[in-house]
Design an enzyme around this catalytic site. Structure first.
Site, short mmCIF file in Angstrom:
data_model
loop_
_atom_site.label_atom_id
_atom_site.label_comp_id
_atom_site.label_asym_id
_atom_site.label_seq_id
_atom_site.Cartn_x
_atom_site.Cartn_y
_atom_site.Cartn_z
N LYS A 159 0.83 -1.21 0.00
CA LYS A 159 0.00 0.00 0.00
C LYS A 159 0.87 1.27 0.00
O LYS A 159 2.08 1.18 0.09
CB LYS A 159 -0.95 -0.03 1.21
C1 LIG Z 1 -5.47 -4.31 0.80
C2 LIG Z 1 -6.92 -4.18 0.81
C3 LIG Z 1 -7.72 -4.63 1.88
C4 LIG Z 1 -7.19 -5.47 3.00
O1 LIG Z 1 -6.12 -4.95 3.70
P1 LIG Z 1 -5.11 -5.94 4.45
O2 LIG Z 1 -4.27 -4.99 5.24
O3 LIG Z 1 -4.35 -6.68 3.41
O4 LIG Z 1 -5.90 -6.84 5.33
C5 LIG Z 1 -9.07 -4.36 1.85
N1 LIG Z 1 -9.66 -3.71 0.83
C6 LIG Z 1 -8.94 -3.29 -0.23
C7 LIG Z 1 -9.63 -2.56 -1.33
C8 LIG Z 1 -7.56 -3.53 -0.30
O5 LIG Z 1 -6.87 -3.12 -1.35
#
Ligand SMILES: *Cc1c(COP(=O)(O)O)cnc(C)c1O
Length: 373
Positions: free
Chosen positions: A188
């Site tokens: 992210k």
């Molecule tokens: C990455 C992501 C998640 C989940 O996040 P994690 O930290 O991997 O549990 C949820 N929704 C979206 C749209 C994502 O891109």
């Protein structure tokens, strides 16, 4: 040709993160039994200020953030929660974990976010919440969705896992919806390895979220609600403090990279470039293009060719959630047509736009793409 793969996303971890982690390790305080250690508290304060929300509650992942948020608003068996299918599986998974049913809405083809019209079509007496997703870093149209649910007992929870650093009508994402959920996973826009944050202006939900994060306790061994272990560690929070300081610079680099890519690709026919709504700032988590006339085979071939040139283009999301095996079997009887979602999933591909790209890499990537096409 570059020696290394141009990766779709990569974290920027430097000496400062290493030092911050070392300090925590040497302090002996790795986590806190109430989830409120000194580093977590410092990180939450910084995060809430960054997004302009009154409260930030740090948790162990973005998925935990979504699940905890749904628990906090009391979603459970018998309830429906409207989500896009064109998203990462966690959005719908969090709904199922509460015992409620995800109802899949179709997308808007210009932003790829959930379409307010489709949300409206799916509202029922059982609808308890809507979770718009800021796909690829483009904020969903929260006001349009808020308007639809106004006066009804329906919450809007924004899945901002991909949009930290974005803004919507002059407000930072994180201060727009009643509750906003972020992910700090390694790919992210900023990371703590694994991690997540929930932001809200509502003190009641902030308190409740803190309890849910820690087994439903309001103080040690006083369990007042159903909870979980969704605590963030001190190690994660220490990384988060450093990353959050770097975020504005990293975001600026993403924005510039997106501009350069757009310029380079603007004359390519048959290629739809990302559209940014006039009243938002995109977080540029991914630079997603669409081959307007392609089927999945042609699109996949292009991705393969780019990868053979060491450019890690990728498809998000090749299989919309409602067509993933488990969900397909569970929702067999539902005949909700998601025509735009399915078509889009066959035509999009995402290009790297991350903060570490060099101008040479962008030139190589865009020229390679143009040549292949
Ligand atoms: C990455 C992501 C998640 C989940 O996040 P994690 O930290 O991997 O549990 C949820 N929704 C979206 C749209 C994502 O891109």
């Amino acid at each position: 040709m570059f020696k290394e793969f141009i990766r779709i996303n990569e974290p920027s971890i430097g000496d400062e993160e290493v030092k911050a982690v070392e300090e925590v390790l040497r302090s002996g305080v790795l986590t806190d039994k109430s989830g409120m250690g000194p580093k977590v508290t410092e990180f939450e304060k910084m995060f809430s200020q960054f997004v302009g929300a009154k409260y930030a509650v740090a948790v162990s992942s973005g998925t935990a953030a979504l699940h905890a948020a749904l628990m906090a608003i009391g979603v459970g068996p018998g309830d429906e929660v409207i989500v896009p299918s064109f998203t990462f599986v966690a959005t719908a998974e969090a709904v199922l974990l509460t015992g409620a049913k995800p109802i899949f809405a179709d997308i808007d083809e210009t932003t790829y976010c959930v379409s307010p019209e489709s949300v409206e079509e799916n509202l029922t007496r059982r609808t308890k919440a809507v979770i718009p997703v800021d796909l690829y870093g483009h904020p969903a149209d929260i006001d349009a969705i808020k308007e639809l649910v106004e006066g009804k007992d329906i919450f809007v929870i924004e899945d901002a896992a991909q949009s930290l650093g974005a803004s919507y009508k002059g407000k930072n994402v994180g201060s727009v919806a009643t509750i906003t959920c972020f992910s700090l996973y390694a790919s992210k826009n900023m990371t703590t390895g694994e991690g997540g944050v929930v932001t809200t202006d509502d003190e009641y939900y902030a308190q409740l979220l803190k309890r849910i994060r820690c087994h439903g306790e309001d103080r040690p061994y006083s369990v007042v609600t159903l909870g979980h272990n969704y605590r963030m560690t001190e190690i994660q929070a220490a990384i988060g403090v450093v990353q959050l300081k770097k975020l504005p610079k990293m975001q600026e680099a993403r924005r510039k990279n997106a501009e350069t890519i757009t310029e380079a690709l603007s004359k390519v026919e048959d290629l739809a470039l990302p559209q940014v709504s006039p009243d938002v700032q995109h977080a540029w988590h991914l630079y997603t293009v669409r081959l307007k006339k392609a089927n999945a085979a042609r699109r996949n071939k292009l991705v393969e060719k780019l990868r053979s040139k060491r450019i890690s283009a990728a498809v998000y999301y090749e299989t919309p959630v409602h067509l993933l095996q488990y969900y397909r079997e569970m929702f067999k009887s539902d005949r909700n047509m998601l025509r735009r979602t399915e078509k889009t999933s066959r035509q999009v591909l995402s290009l790297p736009v991350h903060q570490n790209l060099t101008p040479e890499e962008i030139e190589y990537m865009t020229q390679s793409l143009i040549k292949i096409l």
